[in-house]
Write an enzyme that holds these catalytic residues in place. Sequence first.
Site, PDB file in Angstrom:
ATOM      1  N   GLY A 190       0.870  -1.176   0.000  1.00 19.24           N
ATOM      2  CA  GLY A 190       0.000   0.000   0.000  1.00 19.24           C
ATOM      3  C   GLY A 190       0.907   1.226   0.000  1.00 19.24           C
ATOM      4  CB  ALA A 191       0.961   4.154  -2.266  1.00 20.75           C
ATOM      5  N   GLY A 192       0.862   4.343   0.919  1.00 23.87           N
ATOM      6  CA  GLY A 192       1.080   5.164   2.114  1.00 23.87           C
ATOM      7  C   GLY A 192       1.983   4.448   3.120  1.00 23.87           C
ATOM      8  NE  ARG A 213       5.285  -3.506  -4.784  1.00 27.03           N
ATOM      9  CZ  ARG A 213       3.984  -3.622  -4.495  1.00 27.03           C
ATOM     10  NH1 ARG A 213       3.550  -3.361  -3.278  1.00 27.03           N
ATOM     11  NH2 ARG A 213       3.118  -3.997  -5.426  1.00 27.03           N
ATOM     12  CB  CYS A 258      -6.757  -2.721  -4.235  1.00 23.87           C
ATOM     13  SG  CYS A 258      -5.088  -3.209  -3.709  1.00 23.87           S
ATOM     14  CB  ALA A 277      -6.398   7.091   1.027  1.00 26.77           C
ATOM     15  CG  ASP A 303      -0.225   2.129  -5.922  1.00 29.06           C
ATOM     16  OD1 ASP A 303      -1.370   1.684  -6.152  1.00 29.06           O
ATOM     17  OD2 ASP A 303       0.511   1.687  -5.014  1.00 29.06           O
ATOM     18  CE  LYS A 310      -2.511  -4.063  -6.415  1.00 29.21           C
ATOM     19  NZ  LYS A 310      -1.135  -4.535  -6.740  1.00 29.21           N
ATOM     20  CE  LYS A 351      -0.702   7.150  -1.103  1.00 24.56           C
ATOM     21  NZ  LYS A 351      -2.057   6.841  -0.599  1.00 24.56           N
TER      22      LYS A 351
END
Length: 332
Positions: free
Chosen positions: A28-30, A70, A138, A142, A209, A220, A245
Amino acid sequence: MDRERVLGLVPEDVKRIADDIKTMRIRGAGRIARAAAQALMRAAEEYRGESLEEFLEYMEGVANLLVSTRPTAVSLPNAVNYVMTVLREEKYQSLEEARRAVIERAREFIEYSKQALRRLGEIGARLIRTGDTILTHCNSSAVESVLVTAWKQGKRFKVYATETRPRYQGYITARDLAREGIPVTLVPDSAVLTVIEKMHVTKVIVGADTVTANGAVINKIGTSQIALAAKRHGVTFIVATETYKFSPYTVVGQLVEIEERSPTEVLEKPIPGLRVRNPAFDATPPDYIDMIVTERGIIPPKSAALLLWEMFRRHLVDAEAKKPQVEEDTIA
Ligand code: RUB
């Protein structure tokens, strides 16, 4: 300092965080962004050398190691650059001074990130109405922040969560929302059009992302199909994301690299002669997105470039330097 020497100096817990991001134990981006800031903090705390010059080189090495885990979520290089700016732009008299600056800056990022999540949750919750039927895809912290905040405010709605093959992150969303008492139904990814049509979905909310300069949202794999289905049925499509992001790299024309993961996530045992592809993310064009909810307010996707310009104008030149590539043997 060469790569081998940097890797030799990197503390074990920093290598572990890098490995956890790479293998998706941290995902997860955060969360990835906060973990990277934490790793830089640990690397600074644990550095045992005595030279300021070597410390600066070592920290650049750690930054590269983290960024190469990543490729798709820009929250990772954005978090790393945010912390590293204090070393790249300031002059220090001593190693201790530089070390303290990194630690403080990493703490500041982590705190900002948590506040941003809360703030965008409050802003996004204003969009939710009692009676809504919401579809999500996903697992996005957030999105969860928006939904849980709205629920705690007494709004009553139901949620459909996709499974999100092949890694099934939708189960995390379903479990988290159920724990809050929110009525949530898990559905296969392939049921999305049916759910939108037959279950009368009123809103789709997904995370991000990366948001590009032209307002496209990378999230995703499968997000763009859901956006297509939502558009066809006139269902509001909302993206919930912190502003870190947004990608400064896209302002200077760099494309977002879409991570392609192992075929074994799709098909455990290879079948001779059968090829499997496993792209992990896709891009939803701005025309399919009604709004982007951030901690700084709600913006139309077409305003992404303005926000990027405001946030990164001093660093757009740096963004021209290509992000480090993901390497197979990054983590020893
Ligand atoms: C996770 C994913 C999430 C975004 C936003 O992909 O696509 O929707 O990262 O999440 P993966 P958040 O599981 O491959 O990391 O809002 O938590 O940052």
